[in-house]
Design a protein around this motif. Structure first.
Motif, PDB file in Angstrom:
ATOM      1  N   UNK A  80      44.920  42.891  34.459  1.00  0.00           N
ATOM      2  CA  UNK A  80      45.515  43.035  36.328  1.00  0.00           C
ATOM      3  C   UNK A  80      45.535  41.964  37.078  1.00  0.00           C
ATOM      4  N   UNK A  81      46.441  41.324  37.708  1.00  0.00           N
ATOM      5  CA  UNK A  81      46.655  40.316  38.639  1.00  0.00           C
ATOM      6  C   UNK A  81      45.546  41.234  39.713  1.00  0.00           C
ATOM      7  N   UNK A  82      44.745  40.990  40.735  1.00  0.00           N
ATOM      8  CA  UNK A  82      44.289  41.487  41.186  1.00  0.00           C
ATOM      9  C   UNK A  82      44.012  40.737  42.757  1.00  0.00           C
ATOM     10  N   UNK A  83      44.914  41.335  43.669  1.00  0.00           N
ATOM     11  CA  UNK A  83      44.687  40.260  44.885  1.00  0.00           C
ATOM     12  C   UNK A  83      43.906  40.785  46.275  1.00  0.00           C
ATOM     13  N   UNK A  84      43.316  40.286  47.684  1.00  0.00           N
ATOM     14  CA  UNK A  84      43.098  40.779  48.346  1.00  0.00           C
ATOM     15  C   UNK A  84      43.675  40.172  49.695  1.00  0.00           C
TER      16      UNK A  84
END
Length: 339
Positions: free
Chosen positions: A307-311
Motif C-alpha cells: 500500500x502506497x500511503x500518502x499524507x
C-alpha cells in the motif's frame, strides 16, 4: 465511473459538452434551489466540512484525515462523518474496520476509521448527534459540501491543482457540481493539492471573492518514500484520477512495469484481484495500490499487496493553524462549559 475526456480542461468547445450545457444549467439550478430551500440543522458540536467542487477525486479524504490529526494533536476528540458512499448501511452506524466490509460502509469510511472514530449516516444531522452522544467534541465531514442538511462551522473546498475545474461546465457537460462562484460564496478556504497548473488561484482572483487559499501536496507517508526507490511495481487503482497515483509512485522513485486504472470505488472481485497478483509475479514486480483501494480487497489479498500511503504536506502550516485554531479554541471553551 471514470470522468469523460471532454470534461477536462481545454475541452470546453467539445461538441458533446456544448450540447449538454443546457442540462448542466438545469443541474446547477437544482443545486441552488435545494441549498436555498433546506434549513440546515444545527448540531450540538462544531462541524467541519471537507468537500470538493468536481465529480471524481480531488483529495478530500487525505485532507479530512490531515485535519483530524491536527485537531487530535491539539487536544481535541474529532469524529469523522461520512455518508458511506458505496456501502449498504444507511446508519447512523459506528464503523468497525474489523467487522465491517466496504460493502457495508464504503471504502472511505473504513480508511477514516483507522485514524479516529467514524460514523456512516445518510442522515447527516443524525450522524452528528450520534457522534456527540459517543463523546466527540467536534465532527469532520468527508464530503457533504453540497448537502445543506447539516450546518457547517468551517468549510474547506479541496481542488486538484492539475485538474482544477476541468472544462468549467456543470454536470453532465463538465465535472462541476456547482459554479465556482457559488461554491466560494459558502466556503471558508480552498485547499489546492499539488502544483497549481490549472491556475485555480487566478480563477479565484477573477471571481472577486476573497478567500484563503492553502497550498498542499500529497507526499509519501513515513519519511519521504525511500522504500520505493528503484522498486519494480505493478500499480492498480480505482480512484477518481488513477493517474495521480501513478505519478506519485514515479515521483517516489518506483519503476512502474504495468499500470491498471479502474473506475472510482471499483469493487475488486477475488478472481480479478488474484489475476493482478499473478500478473505482478510474472513480471517480477510487487503489486501496489492506494490505501483506499486496499479497503476494497479481501483480507487475504490485502496481505499480498503493498500500500502506497500518502499524507498531506502543507506549504504554510502557520496559515493552516490560523484557519483551524479559532475553531479548536471554540471547542475547548464549550468543553469547559459542559464540565
Amino acid at each position: 465511473m471514470r470522468a469523460p475526456d471532454f470534461w477536462s480542461a481545454g475541452k470546453r468547445s467539445s461538441p458533446l459538452s456544448f450540447l449538454l450545457a443546457p442540462v448542466g444549467w438545469a443541474y446547477g439550478a437544482g443545486v441552488r434551489l435545494r441549498l436555498a430551500l433546506v434549513q440546515p440543522a444545527r448540531a450540538s458540536l462544531p462541524v467541519v466540512c471537507v468537500g470538493n467542487l468536481v465529480a471524481g477525486g480531488a483529495g478530500k479524504t487525505p485532507v479530512a484525515l490531515a485535519l483530524g490529526e491536527w485537531f487530535q494533536a491539539h487536544g481535541r476528540n474529532p469524529h469523522f462523518l461520512s455518508r458511506g458512499y458505496g456501502g449498504s448501511l444507511p446508519g447512523p452506524v459506528r464503523v468497525n474496520n474489523e467487522r465491517h466490509h466496504c460493502r457495508d460502509t464504503g471504502d472511505e469510511a473504513l480508511l477514516l476509521s483507522r485514524t479516529a472514530t467514524t460514523w456512516v449516516s445518510t442522515d447527516r444531522p443524525a450522524g452528528a448527534q450520534s457522534a456527540a452522544l459517543a463523546g466527540a467534541d467536534m465532527v469532520i465531514m468527508d464530503d457533504g459540501f453540497q448537502n445543506p442538511s447539516l450546518a457547517k462551522d468551517l468549510s474547506l473546498v479541496v481542488m486538484d491543482g492539475n485538474y482544477g475545474i476541468g472544462n468549467g461546465r456543470l454536470i453532465p457537460a463538465g465535472p462541476l457540481r456547482e459554479t465556482l462562484e457559488d461554491a466560494l460564496s459558502r466556503a471558508d478556504a480552498v485547499v489546492v493539492l499539488g502544483e497549481d497548473r490549472s491556475r485555480i488561484g487566478a480563477a479565484i482572483e477573477k471571481s472577486g471573492i476573497r478567500i484563503p487559499v492553502l497550498g498542499a501536496r500529497l507526499a509519501p507517508a513515513n519519511g519521504g518514500g525511500a522504500e520505493w526507490q528503484g522498486r519494480r511495481v505493478l500499480a492498480f487503482a480505482g480512484i477518481g484520477r488513477p493517474e495521480k497515483f501513478f505519478d506519485s509512485l514515479r515521483e517516489a522513485g518506483a519503476e512502474i512495469v504495468a499500470a491498471h486504472a479502474f473506475p472510482d470505488h471499483y469493487p475488486y472481485g477475488e478472481e480479478e484481484a488474484e489475476a493482478l497478483m499473478e500478473a505482478a509475479q510474472t513480471v517480477g514486480a510487487q503489486a501496489v495500490t492506494t490505501a483506499k483501494d486496499a479497503e476494497r480487497l479481501e483480507v487475504d489479498m490485502q496481505e499480498r499487496v503493498a500500500v502506497f500511503k500518502v499524507r498531506v504536506q502543507w506549504q504554510d502550516e502557520a496559515a493552516l493553524a490560523r484557519l483551524l485554531s479559532p475553531l479548536a479554541e471554540k471547542v475547548s471553551e464549550k468543553v469547559a462549559e459542559d464540565e
